[in-house]
Design an enzyme around this catalytic site. Structure first.
Site, PDB file in Angstrom:
ATOM      1  N   ASP A  13       1.348  10.673  -0.023  1.00 52.12           N
ATOM      2  CA  ASP A  13       0.773   9.622  -0.729  1.00 52.12           C
ATOM      3  C   ASP A  13      -0.327  10.331  -1.581  1.00 52.12           C
ATOM      4  O   ASP A  13      -0.676  11.447  -1.647  1.00 52.12           O
ATOM      5  CB  ASP A  13      -0.103   8.846   0.422  1.00 52.12           C
ATOM      6  N   SER A  14      -0.510   9.432  -2.651  1.00 55.47           N
ATOM      7  CA  SER A  14      -1.579   9.720  -3.885  1.00 55.47           C
ATOM      8  C   SER A  14      -2.888  10.243  -3.176  1.00 55.47           C
ATOM      9  O   SER A  14      -3.866  10.764  -3.526  1.00 55.47           O
ATOM     10  CB  SER A  14      -1.895   8.715  -4.902  1.00 55.47           C
TER      11      SER A  14
ATOM     12  N   TYR B 288      -2.665   6.872  -8.383  1.00 53.75           N
ATOM     13  CA  TYR B 288      -1.462   7.028  -9.265  1.00 53.75           C
ATOM     14  C   TYR B 288      -1.028   5.588  -9.987  1.00 53.75           C
ATOM     15  O   TYR B 288      -0.466   5.535 -10.798  1.00 53.75           O
ATOM     16  CB  TYR B 288      -0.107   7.164  -8.345  1.00 53.75           C
ATOM     17  N   GLY B 289      -1.765   4.455  -9.347  1.00 56.03           N
ATOM     18  CA  GLY B 289      -1.135   3.159  -9.597  1.00 56.03           C
ATOM     19  C   GLY B 289      -1.246   2.714 -11.352  1.00 56.03           C
ATOM     20  O   GLY B 289      -0.681   1.942 -11.665  1.00 56.03           O
TER      21      GLY B 289
ATOM     22  N   CYS C 192       4.205   5.878  -0.334  1.00 55.81           N
ATOM     23  CA  CYS C 192       3.140   5.498  -1.492  1.00 55.81           C
ATOM     24  C   CYS C 192       4.207   4.521  -2.181  1.00 55.81           C
ATOM     25  O   CYS C 192       5.310   5.054  -2.607  1.00 55.81           O
ATOM     26  CB  CYS C 192       2.880   6.653  -2.389  1.00 55.81           C
TER      27      CYS C 192
ATOM     28  N   GLU D 190     -10.592   4.308  -1.797  1.00 55.72           N
ATOM     29  CA  GLU D 190     -10.869   5.941  -1.903  1.00 55.72           C
ATOM     30  C   GLU D 190     -12.418   6.172  -1.871  1.00 55.72           C
ATOM     31  O   GLU D 190     -12.794   7.156  -1.286  1.00 55.72           O
ATOM     32  CB  GLU D 190     -10.169   6.432  -3.341  1.00 55.72           C
TER      33      GLU D 190
ATOM     34  N   CYS E 168       1.119  -1.875  -1.235  1.00 59.29           N
ATOM     35  CA  CYS E 168       0.502  -0.539  -1.478  1.00 59.29           C
ATOM     36  C   CYS E 168      -0.169  -0.230  -0.188  1.00 59.29           C
ATOM     37  O   CYS E 168      -0.745  -0.841   0.360  1.00 59.29           O
ATOM     38  CB  CYS E 168      -0.743  -0.719  -2.468  1.00 59.29           C
TER      39      CYS E 168
ATOM     40  N   HIS F 283      -2.520   1.816   0.423  1.00 60.12           N
ATOM     41  CA  HIS F 283      -4.183   1.787   0.786  1.00 60.12           C
ATOM     42  C   HIS F 283      -4.487   0.205   1.285  1.00 60.12           C
ATOM     43  O   HIS F 283      -5.620  -0.044   2.021  1.00 60.12           O
ATOM     44  CB  HIS F 283      -4.613   1.800  -0.728  1.00 60.12           C
TER      45      HIS F 283
END
Ligand code: DGL
Length: 280
Positions: A16-17, A48-49, A79, A164, A198, A200
């Site tokens: 994943d990012s 990355y989005g 991801c 994040e 997503c 996240h």
């Protein structure tokens, strides 16, 4: 890009990012605890989005090559943005050169498959990164499987930075979670199922539930991806037999080890064994 084909056995790679893929890894480990896993978070280059197709593809390919070099016979792109923008090119154009005996799988197809039984109104909403929404991957996959479903999507560019930066319980999170959910429901008032497209976003689930009207299903991907992987490994012994089984899990990050350790321990509720690497 230097790369040598080999047929050695190794862990299942999960990419994943950043931290989002941990929500997928957690469910995969629950469903398939006997396997070994190597998680790679490109935390230094997240998110990355909001990046272009070319950049997401380039970064994702670098990660896949690194996980192959470290012996992974199978890599899961945990991801959506990478699955939407890089999976097909990697599968079709790069795998034949890199090593056609290995596999790379994504998270969008297994999620789309779960929607058929979930929605009664046949109106579904997708919340995802700008890249995933722009790619139209969800409407395309869902329409292929369930042509009667109407799909609306809204990009939530502030949600990944909130996660994040561990701001998932702040006033800022209240504001931005409400904003995107309202936007989605204003687009289509018949939506009875919202897909968190997503990896996240499950880390914001308490806030998302708080601002979603009762009666609307919220779909997170982890369990669907895990059961689809289980099924895949049952059907593909040539891959399953090359995935090692000692129940180990290791982590790689492109950011600092301390930073990753701290956040991953919060998300996974366990101490993790992390190494820092650079991707190029
Ligand atoms: N977790 C990722 C996804 O599922 C990407 C988040 C980002 O880096 O923007 O789309």
């Amino acid at each position: 890009m230097p790369y040598i084909k080999n047929l050695i056995k190794g862990p299942i790679g999960v990419f994943d990012s950043g931290y989002g893929g941990l929500t997928i890894l957690k469910e995969i480990r629950k469903a398939l605890p006997e396997y070994d896993y190597l998680y790679l978070g490109d935390n230094a280059r997240t998110p990355y989005g909001t990046r272009s197709f070319e950049v997401v593809y380039e970064f994702t390919l670098e990660a896949v090559v690194r996980l192959f070099e470290m012996g992974c016979p199978l890599v899961i792109l945990a991801c959506n943005t990478a699955s939407a923008k890089a999976l097909r090119s990697i599968q079709q154009n790069d795998l034949p050169y890199l090593d056609d005996s290995r596999r790379v799988l994504g998270v969008i197809r297994p999620t789309a498959e779960s929607i058929g039984n979930a929605s009664k109104s046949r109106h579904v909403g997708i919340l995802a990164t700008s890249g995933t929404i722009r790619s139209e991957s969800y409407p395309m996959e869902i329409k292929k499987l369930f042509p009667d479903i109407t799909v609306s999507g809204v990009a939530c560019p502030m949600w990944v930075p909130l996660v994040e930066n561990k701001e998932y319980d702040s006033d800022g999170a209240d504001f931005f979670v409400k904003k995107y959910i309202d936007e989605l429901l204003n687009k289509d008032k018949y939506i009875d199922t919202i897909v968190l497209g997503c990896t996240h976003y499950p880390l914001l689930i308490d806030k998302i539930r708080e601002f979603t009207p009762e009666g609307i299903n919220i779909i997170t991907q982890g369990e669907y991806v895990a059961s689809s992987l289980k099924d895949y490994l049952n059907r593909h012994n040539e891959i399953a037999s090359r995935c090692t089984k000692k129940g180990r899990c290791e982590f790689l990050t492109t950011e600092s080890v301390e930073k990753f350790k701290e956040s991953a321990s919060i998300f996974l509720h366990e101490d993790v064994d992390v190494r820092s690497i650079t991707l190029e």
